[in-house]
Design a protein around this motif. Sequence first.
Motif, short mmCIF file in Angstrom:
data_model
loop_
_atom_site.label_atom_id
_atom_site.label_comp_id
_atom_site.label_asym_id
_atom_site.label_seq_id
_atom_site.Cartn_x
_atom_site.Cartn_y
_atom_site.Cartn_z
N SER A 42 -13.15 -37.03 -63.90
CA SER A 42 -13.29 -36.57 -65.51
C SER A 42 -11.75 -36.31 -65.96
O SER A 42 -10.65 -35.87 -65.13
CB SER A 42 -14.10 -35.66 -65.77
N ALA A 43 -11.75 -36.48 -67.20
CA ALA A 43 -10.26 -35.96 -67.71
C ALA A 43 -9.70 -34.69 -67.57
O ALA A 43 -8.66 -34.54 -67.33
CB ALA A 43 -10.28 -36.45 -69.33
N VAL A 44 -10.67 -33.80 -67.88
CA VAL A 44 -10.57 -32.30 -67.54
C VAL A 44 -10.17 -31.96 -66.12
O VAL A 44 -9.25 -31.12 -65.86
CB VAL A 44 -11.75 -31.48 -67.89
N ALA A 45 -10.92 -32.73 -65.13
CA ALA A 45 -10.63 -32.43 -63.83
C ALA A 45 -9.19 -33.02 -63.36
O ALA A 45 -8.38 -32.50 -62.78
CB ALA A 45 -11.54 -32.95 -62.93
N GLU B 100 -3.40 -31.75 -62.21
CA GLU B 100 -1.87 -31.83 -62.38
C GLU B 100 -1.39 -30.29 -62.48
O GLU B 100 -0.52 -29.96 -62.37
CB GLU B 100 -1.76 -32.32 -63.96
N VAL B 101 -2.50 -29.42 -63.18
CA VAL B 101 -2.20 -27.94 -63.24
C VAL B 101 -1.77 -27.15 -61.91
O VAL B 101 -1.06 -26.51 -61.85
CB VAL B 101 -3.12 -27.21 -64.12
N LEU C 24 -6.27 -23.37 -67.80
CA LEU C 24 -7.24 -22.34 -66.79
C LEU C 24 -8.51 -23.08 -66.61
O LEU C 24 -8.95 -23.07 -65.47
CB LEU C 24 -7.23 -21.05 -67.35
N MET C 25 -9.04 -23.59 -67.64
CA MET C 25 -10.61 -23.90 -67.59
C MET C 25 -10.40 -25.45 -66.93
O MET C 25 -11.29 -25.76 -65.90
CB MET C 25 -11.13 -24.14 -68.80
N ALA C 26 -9.23 -26.08 -67.05
CA ALA C 26 -9.26 -27.25 -66.39
C ALA C 26 -9.04 -27.19 -64.95
O ALA C 26 -9.42 -28.12 -64.04
CB ALA C 26 -7.89 -28.28 -67.01
#
Length: 325
Positions: free
Chosen positions: A232-235, A240-241, A314-316
């Motif tokens: 997923s884009a968020v994951a 990256e984070v 943070l949520m990502a």
Amino acid sequence: MNFKFIALIPAVILGGCVGRQSVLDPAGRDATTLLTLFTVMLVGLVVLWIAVNGMMLFFNKLSPRAYDEAAARKLIVGGGIVFPTVVIAALLAWGLSIMPDQRAPGDGLRIEVMGEQWWWRVAYWPEGAETPIVSANEIRLPVGARTEFTLNSAYVIHSFWIPALGGKMDMFPGRDTMISLEPTEAGIFRGQCAEFCGASHAQMAFEVVTLEQADFDAWLTAEAADAVVPESAVALRGAEVFQTQGCGACHAIRGTPAVGQVGPDLTHVGSRESLGAGILEPTIENIAAWIAHTDDLKPEVEMPAYDNMNADDLMALATYLKGLK
């Protein structure tokens, strides 16, 4: 008198006899042995207590009369010395005879556990393996097989204890100790450090998952694999984070550039039954809270709190970690 309250007392007491962290609700061969030992010792000591105090009550209150010196000496020596000594010696000899089983060798699988500040470093060594399968803060065991544990500690004395499966074993810095366990039923149990080790001693726990042999073999094969690639884009943003925040300097995720050895291995962290060494459910929200407020949730833990991270990052990051299964 509040009879309803009195009626609740047995229920409260008996409620403490069951559960996934109770020595009175065994799920392993060693825990069953220890419960038998406890029960026999308790019965023996109760019998001894009743016999000795019963004699004192009988001769002092129920049938007080004068005894000649010879009879009194026989009563004191026989009832007060010989009888208790024989009972206690018999219980001790029987108890010592069954204790070596707690250190019996394993059936092939060996697990190394290192007590850290305040978490558990875990490494699985299947029979014949040249390299370990590394994990953290959770232990999985096959039902019906005896698994041998090699225990050590990084800084202070810890104590490894899974009440439903067996007894305790201390962990000393620079010295290996050994214990072996044989689960007899599948389930999820709770382990705990049983030796005061610092500010977060009470929060140094771990989950123990016992599996049928086929399920355990499948899990161990999956555990040895590299981390799944986020989709997923968020994951993907979370991955990256993870890199930009320097998390890989302390944590390893196999199959990625992250090879840190300071903190727990996170390769399959999303599949674990708990977070933070047994203190939180592993939800995305709790993972985010752990990252941002580590020192509040576990005082004096070595991991710094990332409370300056913006909410989206943070949520990502939490979403990425939860997806590592």
